[in-house]
Design an enzyme around this catalytic site. Sequence first.
Site, mmCIF file in Angstrom:
data_model
loop_
_atom_site.group_PDB
_atom_site.id
_atom_site.type_symbol
_atom_site.label_atom_id
_atom_site.label_comp_id
_atom_site.label_asym_id
_atom_site.label_seq_id
_atom_site.Cartn_x
_atom_site.Cartn_y
_atom_site.Cartn_z
ATOM 1 N N ASP A 32 90.670 52.905 -25.963
ATOM 2 C CA ASP A 32 89.593 53.485 -26.784
ATOM 3 C C ASP A 32 89.109 54.834 -26.241
ATOM 4 O O ASP A 32 89.109 55.059 -25.028
ATOM 5 C CB ASP A 32 88.426 52.488 -26.840
ATOM 6 C CG ASP A 32 87.443 52.827 -27.945
ATOM 7 O OD1 ASP A 32 87.865 53.454 -28.945
ATOM 8 O OD2 ASP A 32 86.260 52.475 -27.817
ATOM 9 N N GLY A 35 89.237 59.720 -30.079
ATOM 10 C CA GLY A 35 88.529 60.626 -30.979
ATOM 11 C C GLY A 35 87.490 61.436 -30.220
ATOM 12 O O GLY A 35 87.389 62.663 -30.376
ATOM 13 N N GLU A 79 90.462 46.341 -38.516
ATOM 14 C CA GLU A 79 89.275 47.062 -38.978
ATOM 15 C C GLU A 79 89.526 48.573 -39.079
ATOM 16 O O GLU A 79 88.747 49.299 -39.698
ATOM 17 C CB GLU A 79 88.101 46.826 -38.017
ATOM 18 C CG GLU A 79 87.493 45.434 -38.095
ATOM 19 C CD GLU A 79 88.409 44.339 -37.566
ATOM 20 O OE1 GLU A 79 89.026 44.535 -36.492
ATOM 21 O OE2 GLU A 79 88.528 43.297 -38.232
ATOM 22 N N ASN A 80 90.600 49.052 -38.457
ATOM 23 C CA ASN A 80 90.836 50.501 -38.434
ATOM 24 C C ASN A 80 91.236 51.079 -39.804
ATOM 25 O O ASN A 80 91.240 52.301 -39.974
ATOM 26 C CB ASN A 80 91.876 50.882 -37.366
ATOM 27 C CG ASN A 80 91.350 50.779 -35.945
ATOM 28 O OD1 ASN A 80 92.074 50.441 -35.008
ATOM 29 N ND2 ASN A 80 90.070 51.070 -35.738
ATOM 30 N N ARG A 83 89.017 53.771 -41.555
ATOM 31 C CA ARG A 83 88.989 55.209 -41.212
ATOM 32 C C ARG A 83 89.531 56.048 -42.366
ATOM 33 O O ARG A 83 90.066 55.515 -43.327
ATOM 34 C CB ARG A 83 89.793 55.429 -39.936
ATOM 35 C CG ARG A 83 89.169 54.654 -38.776
ATOM 36 C CD ARG A 83 89.822 54.982 -37.469
ATOM 37 N NE ARG A 83 89.153 54.225 -36.404
ATOM 38 C CZ ARG A 83 89.286 54.474 -35.123
ATOM 39 N NH1 ARG A 83 90.060 55.470 -34.722
ATOM 40 N NH2 ARG A 83 88.640 53.750 -34.227
ATOM 41 N N ARG A 200 88.815 47.749 -21.061
ATOM 42 C CA ARG A 200 88.528 48.668 -22.159
ATOM 43 C C ARG A 200 88.091 50.012 -21.595
ATOM 44 O O ARG A 200 87.211 50.073 -20.727
ATOM 45 C CB ARG A 200 87.426 48.120 -23.071
ATOM 46 C CG ARG A 200 87.133 49.049 -24.242
ATOM 47 C CD ARG A 200 86.215 48.461 -25.286
ATOM 48 N NE ARG A 200 86.141 49.353 -26.451
ATOM 49 C CZ ARG A 200 85.900 48.984 -27.678
ATOM 50 N NH1 ARG A 200 85.683 47.722 -27.961
ATOM 51 N NH2 ARG A 200 85.846 49.877 -28.660
ATOM 52 N N SER A 208 85.646 44.181 -29.726
ATOM 53 C CA SER A 208 86.170 44.678 -31.002
ATOM 54 C C SER A 208 87.316 43.822 -31.541
ATOM 55 O O SER A 208 88.333 44.353 -32.005
ATOM 56 C CB SER A 208 86.574 46.155 -30.885
ATOM 57 O OG SER A 208 85.457 46.947 -30.563
HETATM 58 C C1 IPE Z 1 89.292 49.123 -30.968
HETATM 59 O O1 IPE Z 1 88.680 50.359 -30.962
HETATM 60 C C2 IPE Z 1 90.622 49.211 -31.648
HETATM 61 C C3 IPE Z 1 91.681 49.919 -30.928
HETATM 62 C C4 IPE Z 1 91.572 50.466 -29.766
HETATM 63 C C5 IPE Z 1 92.940 49.972 -31.605
HETATM 64 P P1 IPE Z 1 87.710 50.845 -32.128
HETATM 65 O O2 IPE Z 1 87.302 52.209 -31.777
HETATM 66 O O3 IPE Z 1 88.366 50.642 -33.450
HETATM 67 O O4 IPE Z 1 86.518 49.808 -32.024
HETATM 68 P P2 IPE Z 1 84.966 50.002 -32.343
HETATM 69 O O5 IPE Z 1 84.861 50.591 -33.714
HETATM 70 O O6 IPE Z 1 84.410 50.887 -31.297
HETATM 71 O O7 IPE Z 1 84.408 48.613 -32.239
HETATM 72 C C1 IPE Z 2 91.148 54.446 -29.984
HETATM 73 O O1 IPE Z 2 90.425 55.617 -29.977
HETATM 74 C C2 IPE Z 2 92.404 54.516 -30.798
HETATM 75 C C3 IPE Z 2 92.398 53.724 -32.029
HETATM 76 C C4 IPE Z 2 91.424 52.965 -32.469
HETATM 77 C C5 IPE Z 2 93.578 53.816 -32.856
HETATM 78 P P1 IPE Z 2 89.385 55.917 -31.114
HETATM 79 O O2 IPE Z 2 90.117 56.569 -32.254
HETATM 80 O O3 IPE Z 2 88.639 54.696 -31.495
HETATM 81 O O4 IPE Z 2 88.452 56.976 -30.426
HETATM 82 P P2 IPE Z 2 86.851 56.965 -30.414
HETATM 83 O O5 IPE Z 2 86.438 55.604 -29.942
HETATM 84 O O6 IPE Z 2 86.404 57.228 -31.817
HETATM 85 O O7 IPE Z 2 86.485 58.036 -29.465
HETATM 86 MG MG MG Z 3 86.993 53.823 -30.751
#
Ligand code: IPE
Ligand code: IPE
Ligand code: MG
Length: 258
Positions: A32, A35, A79-80, A83, A200, A208
């Site tokens: 995680d 982004g 849940e992704n 996005r 994590r 998550s």
């Molecule tokens: C968990 O991270 C999913 C992955 C790393 C693939 P998220 O960024 O999606 O989780 P939340 O939204 O912080 O709970």
């Molecule tokens: C984890 O990083 C990767 C995936 C969930 C695919 P994020 O994309 O959730 O990055 P943040 O948590 O928004 O910084």
């Molecule tokens: Mg994240």
Amino acid sequence: MTPVPPDPHPSGAQPPQIPSQFIPRHVAVVMDGNGRWANERGLPRNEGHKAGEKSLVDVVAGAIEMGIPYVSAYAFSTENWKRSFDEVSFLMRFTTEVLTRQLETLQAWGVRVLWAGRKPKLWKSVIRQLEYCEEQTKNNTVCTLVMCVNYGGRAEIADATARIAEDVAAGKIKPSSVSEKTVAKYLYKPEVPDVDLFLRSSGELRTSNFLLWQSAYAELVFLDVLWPDVDRRTLWHAVLEYAQRDRRYGGAIDKVTS
Ligand code: IPE
Ligand code: IPE
Ligand code: MG
């Protein structure tokens, strides 16, 4: 093919020497913070995903160097899909590309790749590449990397429950004989052991929906580092913390001090 060990980390760092009973058998990694890593640098989120590829490969190298037999990597959750279309479609293409790019290295290291997740909604190209990697690496024994793509812990338990219900309806199992062992057998990858260390990155203090069943007694380690800044030393640091924990599994020992 005889496996080749990974090159040492460029810093020269070596894995800490820990007695084998303190080495986790299964490490679950929530990758995680991509982004935020990108946005902090004035870049779009997808640049963070790109920068995270080397972290995953390095963590696998670190797991091999430490003798950790199972690593599960959370790459895309159920849940992704919430996005933006731009990010989701980037992640679909990127997952296929990473698997294509890294297969040769993983193969050389003797890594067996497995996929855990749901088929519905997942892009066909991703499924094809995941299944191809599973097939190509099925005889490797150094380490197992479970790629969790379109994975959700609740989805996995619901899917297991539906398949148990089917087998009950077909008369293959009796409702009264359904136990924790039965449920475990119907999970996506029943051969993968329970999680010992749940790691994590990014400082978020939640699971998550990752490996809910398998992490019932996992030791949780949350690190304040964004995924693209993670490397094998981060894993080793987490394992050192894990090795300090007193795993009681509900048991207790009387240890009166003073
Ligand atoms: C968990 O991270 C999913 C992955 C790393 C693939 P998220 O960024 O999606 O989780 P939340 O939204 O912080 O709970
Ligand atoms: C984890 O990083 C990767 C995936 C969930 C695919 P994020 O994309 O959730 O990055 P943040 O948590 O928004 O910084
Ligand atoms: Mg994240």
